[in-house]
Design a protein around this motif. Structure first.
Motif, PDB file in Angstrom:
ATOM      1  N   ALA A  69       6.404  78.251  42.325  1.00  0.00           N
ATOM      2  CA  ALA A  69       6.344  77.632  40.995  1.00  0.00           C
ATOM      3  C   ALA A  69       7.610  76.849  40.675  1.00  0.00           C
ATOM      4  N   LEU A  70       8.772  77.321  41.175  1.00  0.00           N
ATOM      5  CA  LEU A  70      10.024  76.603  40.923  1.00  0.00           C
ATOM      6  C   LEU A  70       9.987  75.220  41.557  1.00  0.00           C
ATOM      7  N   ALA A  71       9.456  75.134  42.784  1.00  0.00           N
ATOM      8  CA  ALA A  71       9.376  73.840  43.460  1.00  0.00           C
ATOM      9  C   ALA A  71       8.357  72.927  42.793  1.00  0.00           C
ATOM     10  N   ALA A  72       7.261  73.516  42.321  1.00  0.00           N
ATOM     11  CA  ALA A  72       6.210  72.712  41.687  1.00  0.00           C
ATOM     12  C   ALA A  72       6.698  72.079  40.390  1.00  0.00           C
ATOM     13  N   GLN A  73       7.661  72.737  39.728  1.00  0.00           N
ATOM     14  CA  GLN A  73       8.199  72.220  38.466  1.00  0.00           C
ATOM     15  C   GLN A  73       9.704  71.996  38.602  1.00  0.00           C
ATOM     16  N   ALA A  74      10.106  71.426  39.713  1.00  0.00           N
ATOM     17  CA  ALA A  74      11.527  71.331  40.059  1.00  0.00           C
ATOM     18  C   ALA A  74      12.362  70.657  38.981  1.00  0.00           C
ATOM     19  N   GLU A  75      11.891  69.537  38.463  1.00  0.00           N
ATOM     20  CA  GLU A  75      12.698  68.815  37.480  1.00  0.00           C
ATOM     21  C   GLU A  75      12.832  69.608  36.183  1.00  0.00           C
ATOM     22  N   ASP A  76      11.727  70.222  35.730  1.00  0.00           N
ATOM     23  CA  ASP A  76      11.784  71.022  34.510  1.00  0.00           C
ATOM     24  C   ASP A  76      12.716  72.220  34.685  1.00  0.00           C
ATOM     25  N   VAL A  77      12.648  72.854  35.845  1.00  0.00           N
ATOM     26  CA  VAL A  77      13.509  74.009  36.118  1.00  0.00           C
ATOM     27  C   VAL A  77      14.979  73.586  36.126  1.00  0.00           C
TER      28      VAL A  77
END
Length: 430
Positions: free
Chosen positions: A120-128
């Motif tokens: 999930a961190l990679a899927a939302q990398a910019e938001d994270v």
């Protein structure tokens, strides 16, 4: 592949604190907002850190303080002595804050950490990444830049771009990465040193893009496996993991100009032993070993009496981080170098041939048994633990003597150790 079985490729984020030492000094000083800030080296000798405002004035790393003193005063630059107790504690707070967002943090230096993004961190990398940046600022007052990419080396590139303005840059499109690498000099790439850069220039390679496109056989032959792995990383292939990352240092130096000039060998020996202890402590903290130690003593070039500048070294049969062994070697070197008569203004210790445990040179007939090694490690860990809790130097070896005021460094501009000393806690008034 169906969308239900798709998993985002793992990414690496590099989180880097902006102008870290200078930023630490402003955390508890809101009155310094927008004002240029510089931090000086040990003994208030030269500039080692600058805020963005100080950089804009043209101040350089390594500028000697007394030579630019009038300039600093003219432009109302806030000047601070090094406050490593404060910097180390704020660094720890930054890392612990990041762990509230990401479960795994691989700290690389006092102001940098690699963070693996998967699932999930990679899927939302910019938001994270933006959330990391926001949370660190809220919790510590430190602004960070974050670069995210498929490999550690590319995350360094992304971080370089992030520092130029946006704060967060994600490079996850391998179709556009080559054009980005075409704008970056090869010598700016993590793991490429001066010698490797010279070899690349002889082949007409001046950019990171050219490095990535070099033939694998040539890379392994001329830049060794490290250079080859770097090129693979620039192509988006993960080739540098935690155990393969370039060692952060090849040497470790602990040196200082004295508050007062020293003429007797005993006091000089206390200073050299103390410098050695500090260097050994840093070795252990980073999980490293040194196979050699060098000592240097110097008179001031402005000293009107007899001049003396001498250096010597000792090579160990096995790499070590044991303060006792290092101090013993340093003391023996000092006795060979010392010359009665001159008044010494500076001394220093350098540890070299530094490796980690995996690359530590083993002996066919070890000098110490495995049991000796365990006892040594346990003793050093206890000393480090006590000193970390109660203050540096609370437990030390006899070679360091008592608190010799003569060689203690000048810290005329040191800020309070706000977060580690009860008697220096910040006071709020309302």
């Amino acid at each position: 592949m169906s969308s239900t079985s798709f998993k985002p490729a793992p990414l690496w984020a590099l989180v880097d604190c902006n102008n870290f030492y200078a930023s630490c000094e402003t955390v508890f000083r809101p009155d310094l907002a927008g004002r240029p800030v510089v931090v000086l080296s040990n003994n208030d000798g030269m500039i080692i850190a600058r805020s963005k405002e100080a950089k804009a004035l043209g101040l350089k790393m390594g500028d000697v303080e007394f030579k630019v003193r009038d300039f600093l005063e003219k432009h109302k630059v806030a000047v601070f002595s090094s406050n490593y107790a404060l910097y180390g504690d704020i660094s720890n707070r930054v890392m612990r804050t990041m762990e509230t967002v990401c479960p795994v943090i691989d700290q690389y230096s006092i102001d940098e950490a690699f963070v693996p993004f998967s699932g999930a961190l990679a899927a939302q990398a910019e938001d994270v990444a933006w959330e990391l940046r926001k949370r660190v600022l809220q919790a510590t007052g430190i602004t960070v830049s974050i670069g995210v990419a498929p490999t550690r080396t590319l995350s360094k590139v992304a971080n370089h771009l992030a520092k130029k303005g946006p704060g967060v840059v994600v490079l996850d499109d391998m179709g556009t990465i080559p054009s980005v690498l075409g704008e970056i000099p090869a010598e700016k790439i993590w793991g490429i040193g001066r010698r490797q850069a010279i070899k690349l220039r002889t082949e007409g390679i001046r950019t990171a893009k050219g490095l990535a496109e070099m033939d694998d056989n040539w890379l392994r032959r001329h830049l060794t496996v490290v250079g080859w792995r770097t090129a693979l990383e620039l192509r988006g292939i993960q080739a540098i993991m935690t155990d393969d990352a370039p060692v952060t240092r090849k040497t470790l130096v602990s040196s200082r100009s004295f508050g007062e000039k020293i003429g007797d060998v005993q006091t000089l020996g206390h200073a050299v032993a103390a410098f050695t202890a500090r260097a050994a402590e840093r070795l252990r903290k980073e999980g490293l070993f040194a196979a050699g130690i060098a000592v240097r003593i110097q008179t001031s070039p402005f000293y009107e009496g007899e001049q003396h500048d001498a250096a010597g070294q000792h090579v160990f049969t096995e790499g070590t981080s044991d303060t006792r062994l290092l101090q013993g070697a340093a003391g023996a070197i000092l006795r060979r170098l010392y010359k009665a008569g001159p008044k010494y203004a500076r001394a220093g210790v350098m540890l070299y041939e530094i490796t980690d445990r995996r690359h530590r040179q083993a002996m066919l007939l070890p000098v110490r048994t495995e049991e000796d090694e365990k006892r040594q490690a346990k003793l050093m860990a206890v000393m480090d633990g006590i000193n970390a809790k109660f203050g540096r130097g609370k437990v030390r070896l006899g070679a360091e003597g008592l608190d010799d005021v003569a060689w203690q460094m000048r810290q005329g501009h040191r800020s309070p150790r706000y977060t580690t000393r009860w008697d220096e806690l910040p006071v709020a008034k309302c």
